[in-house]
Design an enzyme around this catalytic site. Sequence first.
Site, mmCIF file in Angstrom:
data_model
loop_
_atom_site.group_PDB
_atom_site.id
_atom_site.type_symbol
_atom_site.label_atom_id
_atom_site.label_comp_id
_atom_site.label_asym_id
_atom_site.label_seq_id
_atom_site.Cartn_x
_atom_site.Cartn_y
_atom_site.Cartn_z
ATOM 1 N N SER A 19 0.800 -1.406 -0.024
ATOM 2 C CA SER A 19 -0.086 0.033 -0.095
ATOM 3 C C SER A 19 0.778 1.084 0.022
ATOM 4 O O SER A 19 1.701 1.434 0.852
ATOM 5 C CB SER A 19 -0.970 0.019 1.211
ATOM 6 O OG SER A 19 -1.893 1.329 0.992
ATOM 7 N N SER A 21 -0.854 4.150 0.126
ATOM 8 C CA SER A 21 -1.680 4.892 0.756
ATOM 9 C C SER A 21 -0.947 5.922 1.899
ATOM 10 O O SER A 21 -1.011 7.164 2.282
ATOM 11 C CB SER A 21 -2.926 4.541 1.288
ATOM 12 O OG SER A 21 -3.622 4.035 -0.008
ATOM 13 N N LYS A 70 -13.259 -4.985 2.638
ATOM 14 C CA LYS A 70 -14.316 -4.020 2.171
ATOM 15 C C LYS A 70 -15.628 -4.424 2.267
ATOM 16 O O LYS A 70 -16.367 -3.491 2.395
ATOM 17 C CB LYS A 70 -13.843 -3.781 0.772
ATOM 18 C CG LYS A 70 -12.510 -2.779 0.462
ATOM 19 C CD LYS A 70 -12.534 -2.215 -0.915
ATOM 20 C CE LYS A 70 -11.000 -1.504 -1.000
ATOM 21 N NZ LYS A 70 -10.924 -1.000 -2.089
ATOM 22 N N ALA A 131 -14.918 -10.403 -8.615
ATOM 23 C CA ALA A 131 -16.437 -10.083 -7.992
ATOM 24 C C ALA A 131 -16.105 -9.568 -6.410
ATOM 25 O O ALA A 131 -16.921 -10.045 -5.692
ATOM 26 C CB ALA A 131 -17.332 -10.955 -8.476
ATOM 27 N N GLY A 133 -15.072 -6.291 -3.486
ATOM 28 C CA GLY A 133 -15.346 -4.894 -3.091
ATOM 29 C C GLY A 133 -14.885 -3.919 -4.252
ATOM 30 O O GLY A 133 -15.886 -3.330 -4.668
ATOM 31 N N LEU A 225 -6.757 -2.125 -11.957
ATOM 32 C CA LEU A 225 -6.933 -1.316 -10.847
ATOM 33 C C LEU A 225 -5.476 -1.390 -9.974
ATOM 34 O O LEU A 225 -5.320 -0.419 -8.814
ATOM 35 C CB LEU A 225 -8.070 -1.784 -9.747
ATOM 36 C CG LEU A 225 -9.403 -1.928 -10.305
ATOM 37 C CD1 LEU A 225 -10.517 -1.889 -9.196
ATOM 38 C CD2 LEU A 225 -9.743 -0.719 -11.097
ATOM 39 N N TYR A 227 -1.843 -0.480 -8.640
ATOM 40 C CA TYR A 227 -0.980 0.403 -9.123
ATOM 41 C C TYR A 227 0.457 0.194 -8.808
ATOM 42 O O TYR A 227 1.409 1.113 -9.172
ATOM 43 C CB TYR A 227 -1.443 1.936 -8.267
ATOM 44 C CG TYR A 227 -1.450 1.666 -7.027
ATOM 45 C CD1 TYR A 227 -0.617 1.839 -6.084
ATOM 46 C CD2 TYR A 227 -2.994 1.077 -6.592
ATOM 47 C CE1 TYR A 227 -0.797 1.363 -4.450
ATOM 48 C CE2 TYR A 227 -3.176 0.934 -5.111
ATOM 49 C CZ TYR A 227 -2.003 1.159 -4.212
ATOM 50 O OH TYR A 227 -2.319 0.894 -2.975
HETATM 51 P P1 NAP Z 1 -11.152 -8.642 -2.693
HETATM 52 O O1 NAP Z 1 -12.630 -7.881 -2.172
HETATM 53 O O2 NAP Z 1 -10.467 -9.374 -1.841
HETATM 54 O O3 NAP Z 1 -11.868 -9.149 -4.046
HETATM 55 C C1 NAP Z 1 -10.680 -9.941 -4.792
HETATM 56 C C2 NAP Z 1 -11.653 -10.583 -6.303
HETATM 57 O O4 NAP Z 1 -10.695 -11.159 -6.904
HETATM 58 C C3 NAP Z 1 -12.591 -11.727 -5.682
HETATM 59 O O5 NAP Z 1 -13.607 -11.718 -6.466
HETATM 60 C C4 NAP Z 1 -11.712 -13.093 -5.874
HETATM 61 O O6 NAP Z 1 -12.429 -14.160 -5.971
HETATM 62 C C5 NAP Z 1 -10.857 -12.554 -7.062
HETATM 63 N N1 NAP Z 1 -9.751 -13.347 -7.400
HETATM 64 C C6 NAP Z 1 -9.599 -14.105 -8.252
HETATM 65 N N2 NAP Z 1 -8.316 -14.697 -8.324
HETATM 66 C C7 NAP Z 1 -7.844 -14.361 -6.860
HETATM 67 C C8 NAP Z 1 -6.527 -14.643 -6.551
HETATM 68 N N3 NAP Z 1 -5.862 -15.550 -7.108
HETATM 69 N N4 NAP Z 1 -6.053 -14.162 -5.228
HETATM 70 C C9 NAP Z 1 -7.205 -13.351 -4.627
HETATM 71 N N5 NAP Z 1 -8.182 -12.967 -5.052
HETATM 72 C C10 NAP Z 1 -8.579 -13.566 -6.197
HETATM 73 O O7 NAP Z 1 -10.382 -7.428 -3.167
HETATM 74 P P2 NAP Z 1 -10.895 -5.982 -3.784
HETATM 75 O O8 NAP Z 1 -10.675 -5.160 -2.610
HETATM 76 O O9 NAP Z 1 -11.845 -5.938 -4.483
HETATM 77 O O10 NAP Z 1 -9.467 -5.575 -4.389
HETATM 78 C C11 NAP Z 1 -8.926 -6.124 -5.747
HETATM 79 C C12 NAP Z 1 -7.662 -5.272 -6.191
HETATM 80 O O11 NAP Z 1 -8.099 -4.063 -6.494
HETATM 81 C C13 NAP Z 1 -6.741 -5.432 -5.402
HETATM 82 O O12 NAP Z 1 -5.448 -5.680 -5.996
HETATM 83 C C14 NAP Z 1 -6.607 -3.813 -4.799
HETATM 84 O O13 NAP Z 1 -5.469 -3.242 -4.346
HETATM 85 C C15 NAP Z 1 -7.201 -3.162 -6.052
HETATM 86 N N6 NAP Z 1 -7.660 -1.885 -5.876
HETATM 87 C C16 NAP Z 1 -7.210 -0.750 -6.024
HETATM 88 C C17 NAP Z 1 -7.654 0.530 -5.862
HETATM 89 C C18 NAP Z 1 -7.206 1.750 -6.260
HETATM 90 O O14 NAP Z 1 -7.324 2.964 -5.848
HETATM 91 N N7 NAP Z 1 -6.224 1.907 -7.568
HETATM 92 C C19 NAP Z 1 -8.897 0.695 -5.322
HETATM 93 C C20 NAP Z 1 -9.568 -0.616 -4.372
HETATM 94 C C21 NAP Z 1 -8.797 -1.823 -4.993
HETATM 95 P P3 NAP Z 1 -12.930 -14.884 -4.847
HETATM 96 O O15 NAP Z 1 -14.383 -14.145 -4.497
HETATM 97 O O16 NAP Z 1 -13.192 -16.093 -5.380
HETATM 98 O O17 NAP Z 1 -12.275 -14.870 -3.569
#
Ligand code: NAP
Length: 281
Positions: A19, A21, A70, A131, A133, A225, A227
């Site tokens: 992170s 942040s 989230k 799918a 947060g 998403l 960075y």
């Molecule tokens: P999350 O709630 O844990 O969701 C992750 C999703 O990815 C779930 O649907 C998960 O599937 C899926 N997934 C598929 N393969 C995976 C694997 N090998 N390991 C883990 N998950 C896997 O996470 P999130 O908060 O949505 O964040 C997702 C990404 O977006 C992260 O990299 C985060 O850093 C990035 N992000 C960036 C920003 C930005 O400001 N640039 C903002 C938000 C998030 P399952 O449901 O089967 O577990």
Amino acid sequence: MITGKTKIVGIIGCPLGHSLSPLIHNAAFAALELDYAYIPLPVQPDDLGQVVTGLKTMGFVGANVTIPHKVTIMPYLDELDASAQLAGAVNTIVITAGRSIGYNTDAQGFIHSLTTKSIPVKGKTAVIMGAGGAARAVICGLAAAGIDRIIIGTRSAAKLQEFVKLLPEKTTIQGYDWHGEDFVNALTQCDILINCTPIGMSSSLEVQLPIHWKDVKSTAIVCDLIYNPPVTQFLADAQSRGHRTMNGAGMLVEQGALAFELWTKEKAPRSIMFAILSKIT
Ligand code: NAP
């Protein structure tokens, strides 16, 4: 410098090593000479309830919430703003008068990052990988910005129906197992392809997103998403095939700026936040 009056905010997640942040927010507080500090709070899923109580009892001003908390943090909060209710996920907590209020600034942050790069959304088809947060927030942002169709690809198709039920009704949404033939067919329609999974993060295992690049239109814009690193394997693959790409830096700064404004009630110094991010990535 931290003083006896310093207001504390933090970031709740696991892992947190990736992170940026804390660096961005501490630079922003310093630039405006605000007596605030932003600290990492590595938290395991089973401890979320205790941590939210701790934030309130220790006088935190608020926190960011990141992967994987989230969605699961929502039941522990006293109130949810409309942005969090719509997205079904919380990325920002504000503590006011001892109450924890959950917001979501990711949707606005993502759409802002597309707008600043003049990437059109209205009438287009987006394919979302994941799918969780962040995917929910991106989908809500795209729906509000007038996307025509959204196709979701996931590794766990069993969770898809539940996920799709929570999404805005007016957008056409289909979900598929990303290894299936239906998903491969859907990819051919894609105008914007977005990775909303952590696959490609520095800390993630060596897993690859299952994309059949030959089925993706050459005009499709490819977004991640993530960075850190600034160019994931997914973006590198897209670039090598001539696709226009965008990483998560613009979203990170804008969602962070909106959170900063919720905590401090001051306008966030976006150019300073961008400058610090460019220096460290
Ligand atoms: P999350 O709630 O844990 O969701 C992750 C999703 O990815 C779930 O649907 C998960 O599937 C899926 N997934 C598929 N393969 C995976 C694997 N090998 N390991 C883990 N998950 C896997 O996470 P999130 O908060 O949505 O964040 C997702 C990404 O977006 C992260 O990299 C985060 O850093 C990035 N992000 C960036 C920003 C930005 O400001 N640039 C903002 C938000 C998030 P399952 O449901 O089967 O577990």
